[in-house]
Enzyme design. Structure first.
Site, PDB file in Angstrom:
ATOM      1  CG  ASP A  11     -30.591  -9.254 -22.084  1.00 38.99           C
ATOM      2  OD1 ASP A  11     -29.512  -9.961 -21.939  1.00 38.99           O
ATOM      3  OD2 ASP A  11     -31.090  -8.642 -21.123  1.00 38.99           O
ATOM      4  CG  ASP A 130     -28.986 -14.850 -14.080  1.00 40.03           C
ATOM      5  OD1 ASP A 130     -27.938 -14.142 -14.524  1.00 40.03           O
ATOM      6  OD2 ASP A 130     -29.826 -15.623 -14.719  1.00 40.03           O
TER       7      ASP A 130
END
Length: 257
Positions: A11, A130
């Site tokens: 990330d 997600d």
């Protein structure tokens, strides 16, 4: 039998690799290129890079680190973050990425999936989802703009329906990010992943929950996913990739060693 893939996830926020828990409270864990090189050298099958605030902040991935990663590693890698147009996708691929992943922009404009696969082929179009388990409604729901707590919002999509929709529109692969499990190292959500696997005609990558080598074995053996993505266990040195692959091979999971 196709070999299962081990995929470290990096990330990226403001030029650094970060990691949070359940998509919150991110801390810096290192620099992009050295971490990418380390995982490639340790035997990762591919890497995924998420610029986690690009979509929420209406910008696109910084191409400079994409090209530096491409120069340093010799395994496939995928980039995600704020890609909304054919031109932006073409640029990232031209700078060395093998695949591009879209998440929030696809929720805003689902036709983007079709346009991308028509231009580049579905093999390099990955959809990130997600997925959040809502205890009140006992259902899996899709969230958007999860890289920024202040911008995160619910969508009208149930996870199962969105999985079917993105396949109809031409995605080549799906990464299911299980938000409830993210960063807590309690294991992958086998129940949800198994359900999504039954709906998938494209490769499915599990994301969220890895804490032990046994968690990887279980998600491959029980949920039948094609790849397992993880972050904190690799960033913090809890699991060594080569040792993990030997463990999986010893447990009859086909991997490249």
């Amino acid at each position: 039998m196709l070999a299962k893939r081990i995929v470290p996830c990096l990330d990226v926020k403001e030029g650094k690799v970060v990691k949070g828990v359940q998509f919150r409270n991110h801390e810096i864990v290192g620099d992009i290129v050295p971490l990418a090189a380390r995982y490639a050298d340790e035997g990762a099958d591919e890497l995924v890079f998420y610029d986690i605030t690009a979509s929420a902040h209406d910008r696109v991935i910084d191409k400079s680190w994409v090209s530096r990663v491409a120069e340093r590693i010799d395994i496939p890698f995928c980039v995600a973050g704020g890609i909304r147009t054919i031109e932006q996708a073409r640029e990232k691929l031209a700078f060395g990425a093998d695949k591009i992943s879209i998440n929030s922009p696809a929720l805003t404009d689902p036709s983007l999936i079709e346009r991308l696969q028509e231009e580049f082929g579905r093999q390099c179009i990955v959809i990130g989802i997600d997925s959040y388990y809502d205890h009140i409604s006992d259902s899996y729901k899709v969230k958007q703009f999860t890289g920024d707590e202040a911008a995160t919002k619910d969508t009208q999509w149930y996870t199962q329906d969105w999985v079917e929709e993105v396949q109809k529109r031409g995605c080549g692969e799906i990464v299911l990010n299980v938000m409830n499990q993210d960063g807590v190292r309690q294991g992958y959500d086998i129940e949800q992943l198994s359900m999504i696997r039954s709906l998938c005609d494209v490769p499915l990558i599990a994301s969220g929950g890895a804490g032990t080598m046994a968690h990887f074995k279980d998600v491959f053996a029980l949920a039948k996913v094609d790849a397992a993505l993880a972050a904190s266990v690799f960033h913090k040195g809890i699991i060594d990739i080569q040792a993990l692959k030997r463990y999986l091979r010893d447990n009859q999971i086909a991997v490249r060693v």
